[in-house]
Enzyme design. Structure first.
Site, mmCIF file in Angstrom:
data_model
loop_
_atom_site.group_PDB
_atom_site.id
_atom_site.type_symbol
_atom_site.label_atom_id
_atom_site.label_comp_id
_atom_site.label_asym_id
_atom_site.label_seq_id
_atom_site.Cartn_x
_atom_site.Cartn_y
_atom_site.Cartn_z
ATOM 1 N N GLU A 1 56.918 35.702 72.039
ATOM 2 C CA GLU A 1 56.924 37.124 72.403
ATOM 3 C C GLU A 1 56.741 37.163 73.914
ATOM 4 O O GLU A 1 55.634 37.039 74.434
ATOM 5 C CB GLU A 1 55.794 37.862 71.689
ATOM 6 C CG GLU A 1 55.935 37.914 70.185
ATOM 7 C CD GLU A 1 56.931 38.980 69.715
ATOM 8 O OE1 GLU A 1 57.562 39.638 70.571
ATOM 9 O OE2 GLU A 1 57.069 39.152 68.489
ATOM 10 N N GLU B 1 65.510 45.261 73.047
ATOM 11 C CA GLU B 1 65.022 43.901 72.820
ATOM 12 C C GLU B 1 66.162 42.957 72.446
ATOM 13 O O GLU B 1 66.187 41.807 72.883
ATOM 14 C CB GLU B 1 63.957 43.898 71.714
ATOM 15 C CG GLU B 1 63.356 42.518 71.495
ATOM 16 C CD GLU B 1 62.434 42.460 70.293
ATOM 17 O OE1 GLU B 1 62.186 43.513 69.677
ATOM 18 O OE2 GLU B 1 61.975 41.344 69.967
ATOM 19 N N HIS C 1 61.695 36.707 71.352
ATOM 20 C CA HIS C 1 61.454 38.131 71.110
ATOM 21 C C HIS C 1 60.712 38.738 72.298
ATOM 22 O O HIS C 1 60.330 38.046 73.244
ATOM 23 C CB HIS C 1 60.591 38.309 69.844
ATOM 24 C CG HIS C 1 61.341 38.078 68.583
ATOM 25 N ND1 HIS C 1 61.815 39.093 67.801
ATOM 26 C CD2 HIS C 1 61.718 36.917 67.980
ATOM 27 C CE1 HIS C 1 62.453 38.588 66.750
ATOM 28 N NE2 HIS C 1 62.404 37.265 66.839
ATOM 29 N N HIS D 1 66.803 39.828 66.547
ATOM 30 C CA HIS D 1 67.536 41.072 66.248
ATOM 31 C C HIS D 1 69.038 40.907 66.545
ATOM 32 O O HIS D 1 69.518 39.791 66.712
ATOM 33 C CB HIS D 1 66.894 42.250 66.999
ATOM 34 C CG HIS D 1 65.396 42.228 66.901
ATOM 35 N ND1 HIS D 1 64.728 42.624 65.764
ATOM 36 C CD2 HIS D 1 64.438 41.768 67.757
ATOM 37 C CE1 HIS D 1 63.415 42.450 65.958
ATOM 38 N NE2 HIS D 1 63.224 41.931 67.149
HETATM 39 ZN ZN LIG Z 1 61.511 41.137 68.011
#
Ligand SMILES: [Zn+2]
Length: 293
Positions: free
Chosen positions: A258, A127, A182, A89
């Site tokens: 993640e 995030e 992430h 992001h």
């Molecule tokens: Zn993400």
């Protein structure tokens, strides 16, 4: 949910319907993992960390001074290797929907939005800030070992880049390893832990055994670092998927980590603290160094 590379993350403000769909998709990801993934499940890399036999040959002459461990160490095995880190992001994404919603190629003949906003903790720690900070910590750990590190974005205030461009950055760099960072956003109570996504079925040789090994090495290092495996998706912290654009489009060994579920209170607190982010970063760097050795 996540997906700078894959565009799987949803905007932070979700309608109940969108939430329901997201949760449904999440469950499908975990349950829908093809049985064939067991054939490509990355092997543990513990052997890579096994220290050499202590029975070194001939001791030095008694007149010789004991070797200084600092000066006698060989160059780090990862020296000169190239790693591309992709912090998921970006800080300007939420204010530029026209840019990040533009469709781009996602691999396997499909398309995805250019980029997404990512998730955040219930207290509002984003995030994109998390991935930016963790990526820089991983970079610092790797450059200290002689690894050449490139990031897919220069700051946490820009827009994008698009998921296909992020993949291309790793390809152009001829990276020995690409790690997209992430953190997830499952709102189901009790969901916690990390998981690592790799392309499955692979679309090229790099997405096969090398990516599976990379996934296994980082998984092992994170587990060794005391970070819990996901209890809601994947198998033993690993999740083979065919819908992550950045992984589909990569021609280099590539994974998406993640790190945590930012909607889980315990993991949100960890992600929002510098000490917690260092814990994730140190484990990811250790996994990369084991893979590159
Ligand atoms: Zn993400």
């Amino acid at each position: 949910m996540s997906g700078t590379l894959g565009g799987v993350h949803r905007a932070s403000l979700m309608t109940p319907l969108a939430l329901a769909l997201a949760v449904t998709a999440l469950v499908a990801c975990g349950n829908g993992e093809p049985a064939a993934t067991s054939g490509t499940t990355p092997a543990t890399s513990t052997e890579a960390t096994t220290p050499p036999e202590s029975s070194t040959p001939a001791a030095p002459p008694s007149s010789a001074p004991p070797p200084s461990s600092a000066s006698e160490q060989p160059p780090p095995p990862a020296k000169g290797k190239v790693v591309v880190l992709d912090p998921g992001h970006n800080g300007g994404n939420s204010k530029n929907p026209a840019v990040i919603n533009k469709p781009v190629p996602a691999g396997r003949g499909k398309g995805k939005p250019c980029n997404t906003t990512g998730t955040q903790t219930n207290a509002g720690y984003t995030e994109h800030a998390f991935t930016w900070d963790v990526a820089n910590r991983v970079r610092n750990a790797l450059t200290a070992k002689g690894v050449r590190v490139e990031l897919t974005r220069p700051n946490d205030t820009g827009v994008g880049p698009c998921v296909n461009e992020r993949a291309e950055i790793g390809n152009r760099a001829n990276a020995d390893a690409v790690v997209s960072i992430h953190s997830d956003g499952s709102t189901t109570a009790g969901h916690h832990g990390f998981h690592i996504i790799y392309s499955n079925p692979p679309l090229n040789p790099a997405q096969g055994t090398p990516s599976a090994k990379l996934a296994g090495a980082v998984r092992d290092a994170m587990r060794d670092g005391g970070i819990p495996l996901s209890n809601y998706t994947g198998k033993a912290g690993l999740n083979g998927r065919d819908d992550i654009a950045g992984l589909n489009l990569s021609t280099r060994p590539a994974i998406m980590v993640e790190c945590a579920n930012m909607r889980d209170a315990t993991e949100a607190a960890l992600a929002a603290s510098p000490e917690g982010r260092q814990k994730y970063a140190s484990a990811i760097a250790e996994g990369l160094l084991r893979y590159l050795a």
